[in-house]
Write an enzyme that holds these catalytic residues in place. Structure first.
Site, short mmCIF file in Angstrom:
data_model
loop_
_atom_site.label_atom_id
_atom_site.label_comp_id
_atom_site.label_asym_id
_atom_site.label_seq_id
_atom_site.Cartn_x
_atom_site.Cartn_y
_atom_site.Cartn_z
N TRP A 113 0.88 3.61 -3.78
CA TRP A 113 0.09 2.63 -3.03
C TRP A 113 -0.80 3.31 -2.00
O TRP A 113 -1.95 2.93 -1.79
CB TRP A 113 0.98 1.55 -2.40
N LYS B 51 6.02 -10.36 -1.54
CA LYS B 51 7.36 -9.80 -1.51
C LYS B 51 8.22 -10.55 -0.49
O LYS B 51 9.16 -11.23 -0.85
CB LYS B 51 7.32 -8.30 -1.19
N ASP C 287 0.26 -0.26 5.94
CA ASP C 287 0.46 -1.17 4.81
C ASP C 287 1.95 -1.51 4.77
O ASP C 287 2.77 -0.67 4.40
CB ASP C 287 0.01 -0.48 3.52
#
Ligand SMILES: Cc1ncc(COP(=O)(O)O)c(C=O)c1O
Length: 359
Positions: free
Chosen positions: A102, A195, A171
């Site tokens: 990511w 999530k 993030d």
């Protein structure tokens, strides 16, 4: 009704009571005679939901004065681009920690906007880990330092965040609201919702107000944080249903004792799984212990040929989503806030049983 244990990394398990509440309100929202999905985003019903979601986030994260909470479209990936578009001047460098898949995507997007310095790089490391904070190669006068607080694929998570003279941008897609932190330590926190927060497509952005002033004039208005701050995230039609679900999940967290309570349960759940991994030669954790994620527990079987059978038999027993990301293979159990503790216990029992039968 039968619900499986869904170990999916995201979209992921949401609190059952929130799904039930949404179901009960789906057709007729609190007697309004319409669904919240059908409500005007300028109407009083949606307005209350929108502001409640923002208030709940402020409460849960103890967002201090001087910060803005934005609810934006395009998931976390859009933030990979919006952050450098807003914060990275043409003659500046942004520091990025490359700690996995990511982070890499965030770096690629920033590179198309301006200069990037890789301050630390553990993306290729196996076992997975974060670079030591003291070893980061920070640039002088960086526009910001970007980290990925939890790498969802690698299962490596920061326990202590690095310090930099530049604003810290994180993030937190896969660990927001899972543990206590001090927002003051960050210039900007962002997370895709799918999530710990709600349905996909929505991103939460918390940023220090003054950072929004940096944006160059030539950035299109829709990509300016300042546009969304001025409009309370209603510059255009917001993702109303996602924000409605966010208001329910954040209320669920508040009702259960907030982030501290979530953290205690998350640590207990993760410890049960890591104990099962460490307690048998049959399994090996794929992250360095000091960086093991409490959200995405990644491991391998000693005999990797048995992994497809492990995943298939677990699915037969009502435990789905355990296949590791296609880029790395192995097993990944994603156990976000809403994942029930008895689901973790069921997986531990299955692991012990599987090891006994196949060991
Ligand atoms: C850590 C992390 N960052 C970013 C993303 C991308 O999020 P989105 O799909 O909302 O763009 C994900 C996706 O799952 C993620 O796990």
């Amino acid at each position: 009704m039968s619900r499986i244990y869904n170990f999916s990394a995201g979209p992921a398990t949401l609190p059952l009571v929130c799904l039930e509440e949404a179901r009960d309100q789906l057709v007729d929202y609190k007697g309004a005679g319409f669904s919240i999905m059908e409500a005007s985003h300028r109407g009083k019903e949606y307005d209350a939901v929108h502001n409640q979601a923002i208030e709940n986030l402020k409460t849960l994260m103890r967002v201090p004065d001087g910060y803005e909470v934005l609810l934006l479209q395009g998931g976390a990936t859009t933030q990979f681009a919006m952050i450098p578009m807003n914060l990275l001047g043409a003659d500046q460098t942004a520091d990025y920690v490359n700690c996995g898949a990511w982070a890499k995507k965030a770096i690629k997007e920033a590179g198309s906007v301006g200069r990037v310095n890789i301050a630390g790089d553990t993306a290729a490391d196996i076992p997975t880990r974060m670079p030591a904070n003291g070893a980061l190669q920070l640039s002088d006068d960086a526009a910001y330092l970007h980290i990925t607080s939890n790498e969802t694929i690698g299962g490596n998570q920061y326990m202590d965040f690095p310090h930099s003279p530049a604003p810290l941008v994180a993030d937190m897609s896969s660990d927001i609201l899972s543990r206590k932190l001090d927002v003051n330590d960050f210039g900007l926190i962002y997370a895709g919702a799918q999530k710990n927060l709600g349905p996909s497509g929505l991103a939460v952005v918390i940023l220090r107000s003054e950072l929004a002033e940096r944006v160059p004039d030539n950035v299109p208005n829709i990509f300016k944080y300042s546009t969304h701050i001025a409009a309370n995230s209603m510059s255009n039609t917001p993702p109303c249903f996602g924000i409605y679900m966010l208001s329910l999940t954040t209320q669920w967290m508040i009702d259960r004792g907030g982030v501290e309570a979530m953290q205690a349960i998350n640590e207990r759940k993760a410890a049960k799984l890591y104990d099962a991994i460490d307690g048998s030669d049959f399994f090996t954790g794929t992250a360095v212990p000091e960086y093991r994620s409490a959200m995405n527990v990644t491991f391998r079987l000693a005999n990797q040929d048995l992994e497809p059978l492990f995943i298939a038999e677990a699915a037969e027993q009502g435990m789905a989503g355990l296949k590791g990301h296609r880029s790395v293979g192995g097993i990944r159990a994603s156990i976000y806030n809403a994942f029930p503790e008895n689901g973790v216990e069921a997986l531990v029992a299955f692991m012990q049983d599987f090891a006994e039968k196949n060991g």
